[in-house]
Write a protein that holds these residues in place. Structure first.
Motif, PDB file in Angstrom:
ATOM      1  N   GLU A  48     109.441   4.355  64.906  1.00 33.72           N
ATOM      2  CA  GLU A  48     109.169   5.749  65.239  1.00 33.72           C
ATOM      3  C   GLU A  48     107.782   5.863  65.852  1.00 33.72           C
ATOM      4  N   LEU A  49     107.603   6.947  66.628  1.00 34.76           N
ATOM      5  CA  LEU A  49     106.306   7.250  67.221  1.00 34.76           C
ATOM      6  C   LEU A  49     105.914   8.673  66.838  1.00 34.76           C
ATOM      7  N   PRO A  50     104.619   8.940  66.642  1.00 34.66           N
ATOM      8  CA  PRO A  50     104.217  10.310  66.310  1.00 34.66           C
ATOM      9  C   PRO A  50     104.364  11.278  67.474  1.00 34.66           C
ATOM     10  N   SER A  51     104.545  10.758  68.685  1.00 37.46           N
ATOM     11  CA  SER A  51     104.735  11.606  69.868  1.00 37.46           C
ATOM     12  C   SER A  51     105.797  10.968  70.750  1.00 37.46           C
ATOM     13  N   ALA A  52     106.132  11.640  71.842  1.00 35.86           N
ATOM     14  CA  ALA A  52     107.159  11.126  72.746  1.00 35.86           C
ATOM     15  C   ALA A  52     106.685   9.838  73.404  1.00 35.86           C
ATOM     16  N   PRO A  53     107.614   8.936  73.773  1.00 30.86           N
ATOM     17  CA  PRO A  53     107.227   7.731  74.517  1.00 30.86           C
ATOM     18  C   PRO A  53     106.498   8.122  75.797  1.00 30.86           C
ATOM     19  N   PRO A  54     105.597   7.298  76.272  1.00 32.91           N
ATOM     20  CA  PRO A  54     104.763   7.693  77.418  1.00 32.91           C
ATOM     21  C   PRO A  54     105.521   7.895  78.722  1.00 32.91           C
ATOM     22  N   PHE A  55     106.698   7.248  78.883  1.00 25.96           N
ATOM     23  CA  PHE A  55     107.429   7.370  80.148  1.00 25.96           C
ATOM     24  C   PHE A  55     108.902   7.640  79.888  1.00 25.96           C
ATOM     25  N   ARG A  56     109.455   8.430  80.795  1.00 22.55           N
ATOM     26  CA  ARG A  56     110.895   8.676  80.778  1.00 22.55           C
ATOM     27  C   ARG A  56     111.417   8.583  82.209  1.00 22.55           C
ATOM     28  N   LEU A  57     112.562   7.948  82.364  1.00 24.78           N
ATOM     29  CA  LEU A  57     113.131   7.692  83.686  1.00 24.78           C
ATOM     30  C   LEU A  57     114.434   8.473  83.858  1.00 24.78           C
ATOM     31  N   PHE A  58     114.593   9.066  85.064  1.00 25.36           N
ATOM     32  CA  PHE A  58     115.830   9.778  85.413  1.00 25.36           C
ATOM     33  C   PHE A  58     116.405   9.102  86.657  1.00 25.36           C
ATOM     34  N   PRO A  59     117.347   8.151  86.476  1.00 20.91           N
ATOM     35  CA  PRO A  59     117.854   7.394  87.621  1.00 20.91           C
ATOM     36  C   PRO A  59     119.169   7.966  88.162  1.00 20.91           C
ATOM     37  N   THR A  60     119.384   7.786  89.465  1.00 22.40           N
ATOM     38  CA  THR A  60     120.661   8.068  90.103  1.00 22.40           C
ATOM     39  C   THR A  60     121.025   6.859  90.961  1.00 22.40           C
ATOM     40  N   ILE A  61     122.141   6.200  90.623  1.00 22.70           N
ATOM     41  CA  ILE A  61     122.571   4.986  91.319  1.00 22.70           C
ATOM     42  C   ILE A  61     123.923   5.270  91.963  1.00 22.70           C
ATOM     43  N   GLU A  62     124.020   5.108  93.295  1.00 20.65           N
ATOM     44  CA  GLU A  62     125.284   5.369  93.984  1.00 20.65           C
ATOM     45  C   GLU A  62     125.344   4.551  95.274  1.00 20.65           C
ATOM     46  N   ARG A  63     126.511   4.613  95.924  1.00 20.81           N
ATOM     47  CA  ARG A  63     126.730   3.914  97.193  1.00 20.81           C
ATOM     48  C   ARG A  63     126.947   4.951  98.283  1.00 20.81           C
ATOM     49  N   ASP A  64     126.221   4.769  99.412  1.00 23.00           N
ATOM     50  CA  ASP A  64     126.356   5.754 100.479  1.00 23.00           C
ATOM     51  C   ASP A  64     127.534   5.397 101.391  1.00 23.00           C
ATOM     52  N   ASN A  65     127.741   6.215 102.415  1.00 23.30           N
ATOM     53  CA  ASN A  65     128.887   6.017 103.310  1.00 23.30           C
ATOM     54  C   ASN A  65     128.787   4.722 104.112  1.00 23.30           C
ATOM     55  N   GLY A  66     127.554   4.239 104.310  1.00 24.78           N
ATOM     56  CA  GLY A  66     127.384   2.996 105.058  1.00 24.78           C
ATOM     57  C   GLY A  66     127.490   1.751 104.206  1.00 24.78           C
ATOM     58  N   GLY A  67     127.821   1.903 102.948  1.00 23.50           N
ATOM     59  CA  GLY A  67     127.956   0.750 102.068  1.00 23.50           C
ATOM     60  C   GLY A  67     126.654   0.267 101.480  1.00 23.50           C
ATOM     61  N   ARG A  68     125.578   1.037 101.652  1.00 21.00           N
ATOM     62  CA  ARG A  68     124.295   0.632 101.075  1.00 21.00           C
ATOM     63  C   ARG A  68     124.177   1.138  99.645  1.00 21.00           C
ATOM     64  N   LEU A  69     123.346   0.437  98.860  1.00 19.23           N
ATOM     65  CA  LEU A  69     123.071   0.850  97.486  1.00 19.23           C
ATOM     66  C   LEU A  69     121.886   1.803  97.494  1.00 19.23           C
ATOM     67  N   LEU A  70     122.084   3.004  96.943  1.00 18.60           N
ATOM     68  CA  LEU A  70     121.022   4.002  96.851  1.00 18.60           C
ATOM     69  C   LEU A  70     120.543   4.100  95.405  1.00 18.60           C
ATOM     70  N   MET A  71     119.256   4.007  95.228  1.00 18.09           N
ATOM     71  CA  MET A  71     118.659   4.187  93.909  1.00 18.09           C
ATOM     72  C   MET A  71     117.583   5.264  94.017  1.00 18.09           C
ATOM     73  N   TYR A  72     117.837   6.393  93.368  1.00 19.62           N
ATOM     74  CA  TYR A  72     116.854   7.472  93.344  1.00 19.62           C
ATOM     75  C   TYR A  72     116.277   7.526  91.934  1.00 19.62           C
ATOM     76  N   LEU A  73     114.979   7.249  91.811  1.00 18.10           N
ATOM     77  CA  LEU A  73     114.316   7.167  90.512  1.00 18.10           C
ATOM     78  C   LEU A  73     113.274   8.263  90.395  1.00 18.10           C
ATOM     79  N   LYS A  74     113.365   9.043  89.321  1.00 23.37           N
ATOM     80  CA  LYS A  74     112.325  10.002  88.974  1.00 23.37           C
ATOM     81  C   LYS A  74     111.688   9.528  87.678  1.00 23.37           C
ATOM     82  N   LEU A  75     110.386   9.276  87.730  1.00 28.24           N
ATOM     83  CA  LEU A  75     109.661   8.759  86.579  1.00 28.24           C
ATOM     84  C   LEU A  75     108.651   9.803  86.123  1.00 28.24           C
TER      85      LEU A  75
END
Length: 442
Positions: free
Chosen positions: A288-315
Motif C-alpha cells: 500500500e501507499l499513503p498516496s496515489a502512485p506517481p504515474f498513471r497511463l491511459f493507452p489506446t492501441i489500435e490498427r489504422d486503415n493502412g495496416g499500421r499500429l497506432l499507439m496513443y499514450l496519455k501519461l
C-alpha cells in the motif's frame, strides 16, 4: 577466502587487479567478462563458476567489482564485502566512476593491501584505515556551475542534485594528517526505491518501497548526532499512534552504531558518525501507499486503415503541483518485426525512438511537473500486423527520479550535533525516490 579482486569498466577494461594467493591466472578477468557479456538480460547472476573458480560480483558506479575464490566461501559474505569495499573507496576517492578509479589507482591498491591479507578480510573501517593509508586522493577539477556532469546524490549522476552542496558530498573524506580545505559538513539523504505493478484497469496490484537514511560525515570531532523523524512514524499497523498523519512502514532495521533509547517515545535516532558514508536506517513498506502512485497511463492501441499500429499514450503525473519527476523514460514493447516509427509528441523537449534490439519504443521526458499530463502518438509499420501480434504490445515500463519527495512521507524533523560545532558547520538534508521497477499493464 579471497583469491583475487579486480575492477572492470563496463567495456571490460582492466582498471584494478590484485592476486592474493596465486590460485588462478590473470586470464580469470577475461573469463569473467566473457561469461557476464554472453548472458542475456540486464542482470547477470551475482555468483558464477568456471571449473573450480567462483566469481562473485556487483555493479556499482557503472563498474564491475569482482572477487574470485576457489574455497567454499559464503557468497553472502563476499557480496557484503564488495558493498563495503565500494563504500570505502567512495569515502577515500570521493566518488565511484571509471575516471575516479583511474586517477586513484595507487590509493586503491594501498587500500586493498590493508583490507585483505593473503586472502583473508582484515577490516573495512574507514576510521581504522586512516591510520595506515598514506596516499592522498586525486580529485577532478573543482565544481563549476557551468560543468554539472559529475554532480549527484553521494556521487550518483542525477539531474535533481545539480547544486553546489551535492558536489561537496563527492569529495574525499578529510585527512587527519592536515587540512585539505574541506568544510565541516554532514549530508543526510533519505533515498527510496519503489517497485509497482498497475493492472490494465488502473488498479494498484503490487507495491514495495525500500528506503534508507544515509549519512555522510565530514566532521571528525562530532561526538553525537540526533536525527529526529516524523513524530507519527510507526512500524507496523500495531504501532499506529492515532494522531496526526501516520507515516507507516512494515519493517525497519538500524545500523549497529545507532542508539534507540529515544526512538520509541520521540522517534529520535542517536548516532556517533565516523567520517565517511553510512546507512543508519533501512525500512520497507509493502502492499500500500499513503498516496496515489506517481504515474498513471491511459493507452489506446489500435490498427489504422493502412495496416499500421497506432499507439496513443496519455501519461499523467499525480505528484503534488510543486513537485516534479525528472529523467522519465517510458518503454513500450512492440510486435516483432516493427520496421519504422513516426511520432507526435506533446512538447519539443521530449524524444522517442524505436530500438529494434530491445523490440521496444522508448519515450524520454526530461522533466514532468506534478499534476501535468503529456501525450504521445506513435505509428509503427509492422508487416503482417494481426490481432495476435497486437497482443505483444506492453506491458509498459517506467523509470524516473522524484527529487525532494518520499513515497512513504518520511521526513527529517531536525539534525542536532553534540557538542555544538564551533565555526562554520553545515548540515544538508535531501530526499529522492527512484523507480526500481514500475510496470503498467495495458
Amino acid at each position: 577466502m579471497i583469491s583475487q579482486i579486480f575492477i572492470l569498466s563496463s567495456k571490460g577494461d582492466h582498471l584494478i587487479y590484485k592476486d592474493f594467493r596465486g590460485e588462478a591466472g590473470k586470464d580469470a578477468v577475461t573469463v569473467f567478462y566473457e561469461k557476464v557479456t554472453a548472458l542475456t538480460g540486464d542482470q547477470p547472476p551475482v555468483v558464477m563458476s568456471h571449473k573450480e573458480l567462483h566469481f562473485v560480483h556487483i555493479r556499482q558506479g557503472g563498474l564491475y567489482w569482482v572477487v574470485t575464490t576457489t574455497a567454499d566461501s559464503s557468497p553472502f559474505t563476499l557480496v557484503e564485502f564488495l558493498n563495503r569495499l565500494t563504500t570505502l573507496i567512495k569515502d577515500y576517492c570521493g566518488s565511484l566512476s571509471e575516471k575516479s578509479v583511474r586517477m586513484n589507482f595507487a590509493l586503491i591498491y594501498e587500500l586493498l593491501d590493508e583490507v585483505v591479507d593473503n586472502g583473508y578480510i582484515q577490516t573495512t573501517s574507514t576510521d581504522i584505515l586512516k591510520n595506515f593509508i598514506q596516499t592522498e586522493a586525486v580529485t577532478s577539477k573543482p565544481f563549476s556551475l557551468f560543468d554539472l556532469s559529475n554532480v549527484g546524490l553521494f556521487g550518483a549522476e542525477t539531474q535533481q542534485s545539480k547544486v553546489a552542496p551535492s558536489a561537496a558530498a563527492t569529495r574525499p573524506i578529510m585527512s587527519t594528517r592536515g587540512d585539505q580545505g574541506g568544510k565541516s559538513e554532514i549530508f543526510v539523504d533519505v533515498v527510496e526505491r519503489m517497485s509497482v505493478v498497475i493492472g490494465s484497469n488502473g488498479v494498484l496490484m503490487k507495491v514495495d518501497v525500500e528506503g534508507e537514511i544515509r549519512v555522510k560525515c565530514y566532521m571528525p570531532s562530532c561526538l553525537e548526532m540526533r536525527i529526529g523523524l516524523n513524530e507519527e512514524f510507526s512500524i507496523g499497523k500495531s504501532q499506529l499512534r492515532g494522531y496526526g498523519a501516520a507515516v507507516r512502514v512494515d519493517e525497519c532495521s538500524f545500523h549497529q552504531a545507532v542508539k534507540l533509547d529515544e526512538f520509541d517515545q520521540h522517534r529520535i535516532l542517536k548516532v556517533c558518525p565516523s567520517q565517511g558514508e553510512h546507512v543508519v536506517m533501512q525500512y520497507l513498506l509493502s502492499d500500500e501507499l499513503p498516496s496515489a502512485p506517481p504515474f498513471r497511463l491511459f493507452p489506446t492501441i489500435e490498427r489504422d486503415n493502412g495496416g499500421r499500429l497506432l499507439m496513443y499514450l496519455k501519461l499523467r503525473c499525480d505528484l503534488p503541483p510543486k513537485s516534479s519527476a525528472i529523467n522519465v523514460s517510458v518503454t513500450v514493447p512492440v510486435p516483432k518485426g516493427s520496421l519504422s516509427l513516426s511520432q507526435e509528441l506533446s512538447s519539443p523537449d521530449q524524444k522517442a525512438e524505436l530500438r529494434p534490439e530491445t523490440r521496444a519504443v522508448h519515450w524520454d521526458i526530461p522533466r514532468f511537473p506534478g499534476g501535468a499530463q503529456l501525450s504521445a502518438l506513435f505509428k509503427l509499420e509492422v508487416p503482417g500486423l494481426s490481432s495476435a501480434s497486437m497482443m505483444e504490445v506492453g506491458p509498459v515500463g517506467l523509470s524516473f527520479e522524484l527529487p525532494k519527495y518520499t513515497c512513504t512521507g518520511l521526513q527529517i524533523r531536525f539534525l542536532r550535533l553534540t557538542p555544538v560545532q564551533p565555526g562554520s558547520s553545515q548540515r544538508w538534508v535531501r530526499y529522492v525516490t527512484h523507480s526500481d521497477s514500475y510496470t503498467i499493464r495495458i
